[in-house]
Design a protein around this motif. Structure first.
Motif, PDB file in Angstrom:
ATOM      1  N   TYR A   4       0.846  -1.187   0.000  1.00 11.50           N
ATOM      2  CA  TYR A   4       0.000   0.000   0.000  1.00 11.50           C
ATOM      3  C   TYR A   4       0.881   1.238   0.000  1.00 11.50           C
ATOM      4  O   TYR A   4       1.725   1.423   0.887  1.00 11.50           O
ATOM      5  CB  TYR A   4      -0.909   0.047   1.228  1.00 11.50           C
ATOM      6  CG  TYR A   4      -1.963   1.133   1.094  1.00 11.50           C
ATOM      7  CD1 TYR A   4      -3.223   0.811   0.639  1.00 11.50           C
ATOM      8  CD2 TYR A   4      -1.665   2.459   1.361  1.00 11.50           C
ATOM      9  CE1 TYR A   4      -4.172   1.799   0.480  1.00 11.50           C
ATOM     10  CE2 TYR A   4      -2.600   3.448   1.183  1.00 11.50           C
ATOM     11  CZ  TYR A   4      -3.858   3.111   0.752  1.00 11.50           C
ATOM     12  OH  TYR A   4      -4.795   4.090   0.575  1.00 11.50           O
ATOM     13  N   PRO A  40      -6.917  -2.150   4.565  1.00 11.23           N
ATOM     14  CA  PRO A  40      -6.186  -1.060   3.901  1.00 11.23           C
ATOM     15  C   PRO A  40      -7.080   0.072   3.410  1.00 11.23           C
ATOM     16  O   PRO A  40      -6.597   1.198   3.215  1.00 11.23           O
ATOM     17  CB  PRO A  40      -5.493  -1.762   2.723  1.00 11.23           C
ATOM     18  CG  PRO A  40      -5.387  -3.186   3.141  1.00 11.23           C
ATOM     19  CD  PRO A  40      -6.628  -3.458   3.941  1.00 11.23           C
ATOM     20  N   LEU A  43      -7.075   3.692   4.897  1.00  9.16           N
ATOM     21  CA  LEU A  43      -6.150   4.738   4.479  1.00  9.16           C
ATOM     22  C   LEU A  43      -6.715   5.624   3.391  1.00  9.16           C
ATOM     23  O   LEU A  43      -6.199   6.710   3.140  1.00  9.16           O
ATOM     24  CB  LEU A  43      -4.823   4.125   4.021  1.00  9.16           C
ATOM     25  CG  LEU A  43      -3.795   3.870   5.125  1.00  9.16           C
ATOM     26  CD1 LEU A  43      -4.309   2.874   6.149  1.00  9.16           C
ATOM     27  CD2 LEU A  43      -2.473   3.410   4.549  1.00  9.16           C
ATOM     28  N   SER A  69       2.016   5.188  12.016  1.00  6.42           N
ATOM     29  CA  SER A  69       0.619   5.530  11.746  1.00  6.42           C
ATOM     30  C   SER A  69       0.407   6.142  10.363  1.00  6.42           C
ATOM     31  O   SER A  69       1.333   6.634   9.717  1.00  6.42           O
ATOM     32  CB  SER A  69       0.146   6.541  12.794  1.00  6.42           C
ATOM     33  OG  SER A  69       0.876   7.761  12.666  1.00  6.42           O
ATOM     34  N   PHE A  70      -0.858   6.126   9.980  1.00  6.00           N
ATOM     35  CA  PHE A  70      -1.370   6.903   8.845  1.00  6.00           C
ATOM     36  C   PHE A  70      -2.595   7.660   9.364  1.00  6.00           C
ATOM     37  O   PHE A  70      -3.550   7.063   9.840  1.00  6.00           O
ATOM     38  CB  PHE A  70      -1.766   6.000   7.677  1.00  6.00           C
ATOM     39  CG  PHE A  70      -0.616   5.264   7.052  1.00  6.00           C
ATOM     40  CD1 PHE A  70       0.108   5.834   6.011  1.00  6.00           C
ATOM     41  CD2 PHE A  70      -0.240   4.008   7.514  1.00  6.00           C
ATOM     42  CE1 PHE A  70       1.182   5.157   5.437  1.00  6.00           C
ATOM     43  CE2 PHE A  70       0.821   3.326   6.943  1.00  6.00           C
ATOM     44  CZ  PHE A  70       1.535   3.903   5.905  1.00  6.00           C
ATOM     45  N   PRO A  90      -5.776   9.591   5.182  1.00  7.77           N
ATOM     46  CA  PRO A  90      -4.723   9.074   6.064  1.00  7.77           C
ATOM     47  C   PRO A  90      -3.445   8.699   5.314  1.00  7.77           C
ATOM     48  O   PRO A  90      -2.347   8.871   5.837  1.00  7.77           O
ATOM     49  CB  PRO A  90      -5.383   7.849   6.696  1.00  7.77           C
ATOM     50  CG  PRO A  90      -6.847   8.128   6.643  1.00  7.77           C
ATOM     51  CD  PRO A  90      -7.056   8.893   5.374  1.00  7.77           C
ATOM     52  N   SER A  91      -3.587   8.187   4.084  1.00  8.75           N
ATOM     53  CA  SER A  91      -2.399   7.786   3.317  1.00  8.75           C
ATOM     54  C   SER A  91      -1.467   8.953   3.033  1.00  8.75           C
ATOM     55  O   SER A  91      -0.266   8.754   2.808  1.00  8.75           O
ATOM     56  CB  SER A  91      -2.820   7.138   1.993  1.00  8.75           C
ATOM     57  OG  SER A  91      -3.581   8.046   1.214  1.00  8.75           O
ATOM     58  N   PRO A  94       1.425  10.078   6.802  1.00  9.47           N
ATOM     59  CA  PRO A  94       2.147   9.080   7.600  1.00  9.47           C
ATOM     60  C   PRO A  94       2.969   9.770   8.696  1.00  9.47           C
ATOM     61  O   PRO A  94       3.501  10.865   8.492  1.00  9.47           O
ATOM     62  CB  PRO A  94       3.048   8.398   6.578  1.00  9.47           C
ATOM     63  CG  PRO A  94       3.251   9.422   5.509  1.00  9.47           C
ATOM     64  CD  PRO A  94       2.014  10.265   5.463  1.00  9.47           C
ATOM     65  N   TRP A 121       3.251   0.503   3.321  1.00 10.79           N
ATOM     66  CA  TRP A 121       2.658  -0.511   4.193  1.00 10.79           C
ATOM     67  C   TRP A 121       2.368  -1.740   3.352  1.00 10.79           C
ATOM     68  O   TRP A 121       1.640  -1.648   2.354  1.00 10.79           O
ATOM     69  CB  TRP A 121       1.382   0.034   4.832  1.00 10.79           C
ATOM     70  CG  TRP A 121       0.568  -0.990   5.579  1.00 10.79           C
ATOM     71  CD1 TRP A 121       1.004  -2.128   6.180  1.00 10.79           C
ATOM     72  CD2 TRP A 121      -0.851  -0.939   5.792  1.00 10.79           C
ATOM     73  NE1 TRP A 121      -0.035  -2.795   6.775  1.00 10.79           N
ATOM     74  CE2 TRP A 121      -1.186  -2.095   6.558  1.00 10.79           C
ATOM     75  CE3 TRP A 121      -1.843  -0.041   5.447  1.00 10.79           C
ATOM     76  CZ2 TRP A 121      -2.499  -2.365   6.950  1.00 10.79           C
ATOM     77  CZ3 TRP A 121      -3.145  -0.302   5.847  1.00 10.79           C
ATOM     78  CH2 TRP A 121      -3.460  -1.454   6.586  1.00 10.79           C
ATOM     79  N   TRP A 131       6.120  -2.347   7.331  1.00 14.24           N
ATOM     80  CA  TRP A 131       5.966  -0.920   7.109  1.00 14.24           C
ATOM     81  C   TRP A 131       7.349  -0.301   6.926  1.00 14.24           C
ATOM     82  O   TRP A 131       8.337  -0.790   7.466  1.00 14.24           O
ATOM     83  CB  TRP A 131       5.320  -0.234   8.308  1.00 14.24           C
ATOM     84  CG  TRP A 131       3.973  -0.731   8.707  1.00 14.24           C
ATOM     85  CD1 TRP A 131       2.759  -0.174   8.419  1.00 14.24           C
ATOM     86  CD2 TRP A 131       3.690  -1.876   9.551  1.00 14.24           C
ATOM     87  NE1 TRP A 131       1.751  -0.899   9.016  1.00 14.24           N
ATOM     88  CE2 TRP A 131       2.284  -1.943   9.701  1.00 14.24           C
ATOM     89  CE3 TRP A 131       4.492  -2.834  10.164  1.00 14.24           C
ATOM     90  CZ2 TRP A 131       1.666  -2.935  10.456  1.00 14.24           C
ATOM     91  CZ3 TRP A 131       3.882  -3.833  10.911  1.00 14.24           C
ATOM     92  CH2 TRP A 131       2.480  -3.877  11.052  1.00 14.24           C
ATOM     93  N   ALA A 221      -7.921   1.723  14.582  1.00 15.93           N
ATOM     94  CA  ALA A 221      -8.263   2.204  13.236  1.00 15.93           C
ATOM     95  C   ALA A 221      -9.731   2.591  13.192  1.00 15.93           C
ATOM     96  O   ALA A 221     -10.567   2.028  13.911  1.00 15.93           O
ATOM     97  CB  ALA A 221      -7.971   1.131  12.179  1.00 15.93           C
TER      98      ALA A 221
END
Length: 394
Positions: A4, A40, A43, A69-70, A90-91, A94, A121, A131, A221
């Motif tokens: 990801y 996923p 994100l 984290s994201f 979120p992506s 980071p 990720w 990660w 999450a």
């Protein structure tokens, strides 16, 4: 193997957009199985978050806490953008945080927000999850014998210097058993590895920290912002005893008249887990320098009915929306130690606090506060690392 990266969100035609409205009624947190991986798709959910947490402490007040984290809600500007209907993906946010403790005092701290292209990720495949954040790597592996290992290799800049922190954190223990899968938009919480052991070695050319003790590993999450989950105060902690671990969770909801949610989790050395919702008894509150207050003690009963008394010994992180304590306690004649945290989601990323929070956050794509060296890196020598002393800026 599927990796990801931020480009995956673009391929799904996901863009930064308004987040869903706040949830009403009681806050929802689902205790999910440790072997159920984080989706996923989180994100690519505007305003959502996914973070993985590991702490390691010993009985002398030494410890390490690391979060990767994201969409970590504490990133300056992240929650406020969601409140203005401009929730980021979120992506695209980071971040990693690292704290080190010696004798009940914080001796190292940094909070790095990475560029999106610096993070990757690789969701779990054949029992492994990986990660990468900048030069640091994280790996979590489930084994056929019911155990899990976590390996963290750190390589991070020390603001105000040309030095880098390098180190390794290893933990191993039983995978927690039990739990159930969550609906898509609830807050997913999953303690992954408890009643386990770990060790850490962190160093710069002028500083070092070594810790060996009990470890704890979990993940959180949600596809909604933290402040939109209906939580007024979120209090969590873990106590590691010789034969088992106790974890407590206490959620005070935003909605008036909605009952407090309390949960106690007991995990044996085998990974067997049981939960109970007996009421907790909180001691007198002690106020920190920024107005937050945590109880000095907490009394609870575990799922087997055994009483436990926990003392919040050392306030090692104190902010306008977050506190972290090192704790000690006793249950069933056994003594133990651990960590406790308080979060007030409604106070996260407020205009009043944001300029001060930015001083302690290292943005890899800049610009950064001139005061960043005063809050980051080893606690010794911070003043000498300020720009007007060493003659150049970040």
């Amino acid at each position: 193997m599927y990796t990801y990266t931020p480009e995956c969100a673009n391929s799904l035609n996901m863009v930064e957009a308004a987040c869903p409205p706040a949830m009403s009624g009681a806050p929802v947190i689902t205790l999910t199985p440790a072997r159920t991986p984080t989706d996923p798709a989180v994100l690519a959910s505007p305003g959502g978050f996914a973070w993985w947490y590991l702490d390691l402490v010993d009985s002398q007040g030494n410890g390490v806490v690391v979060i990767w984290s994201f969409g970590l809600p504490f990133i300056p500007g992240y929650a406020s953008a969601a409140r203005l209907d401009r929730a980021p993906l979120p992506s695209n946010r980071p971040a990693t945080t690292l704290a080190g403790y010696r004798n009940g005092r914080c001796v190292y701290y940094d909070f790095v927000v990475h560029q999106a292209q610096q993070a990757e990720w690789t969701p779990r495949h054949d029992g492994k999850e990986r990660w990468r954040f900048g030069r640091s790597t994280f790996e979590s592996t489930d084994h056929a014998d019911g155990t899990r290992t976590v390996r963290i290799d750190l390589d991070r800049p020390v603001p105000g210097t040309t030095e880098r922190l390098r180190g390794h954190i290893d933990a191993q223990g039983p995978v927690r058993l039990g739990g159930r899968d969550s609906e898509s938009d609830t807050h997913v919480w999953s303690p992954l590895m408890l009643a386990c052991e770990g060790r850490a070695r962190l160093s710069t050319p002028s500083w070092h920290l070594g810790v060996q003790g009990r470890a704890y590993h979990d993940r959180n999450a949600a596809r909604r912002p933290l402040h939109a989950l209906g939580i007024r105060r979120w209090w969590w902690g873990r106590l590691s005893l010789p034969t088992h671990d106790l974890v407590w969770y206490r959620l005070e909801p935003d909605a008036e008249g909605t009952p407090v949610r309390e949960l106690v989790l007991r995990v044996e050395r085998s990974g067997e887990a049981a939960t109970a919702s007996h009421p907790m008894r909180l001691g007198a509150r002690r106020k920190g320098r920024y107005g937050l207050s945590s109880p000095a003690t907490v009394e609870l009963r575990d799922p087997q009915g055994h009483a436990a008394m926990i003392v919040l010994d050392s306030l090692v992180d104190d902010g306008p929306f977050y506190q972290r304590h090192l704790v000690s306690g006793m249950s069933g004649g056994e003594r133990g130690h651990g960590v406790a945290e308080l979060v007030v989601p409604g106070r996260v990323d407020l205009d009043l606090h944001r300029p001060f929070v930015r001083m302690a956050v290292h943005q890899q794509d800049g610009p950064n506060s001139l005061f960043l060296p005063l809050f980051s890196g080893p606690s010794t020598g911070r003043t000498s690392r300020l720009p007007w002393w060493w003659g150049r800026s970040e």
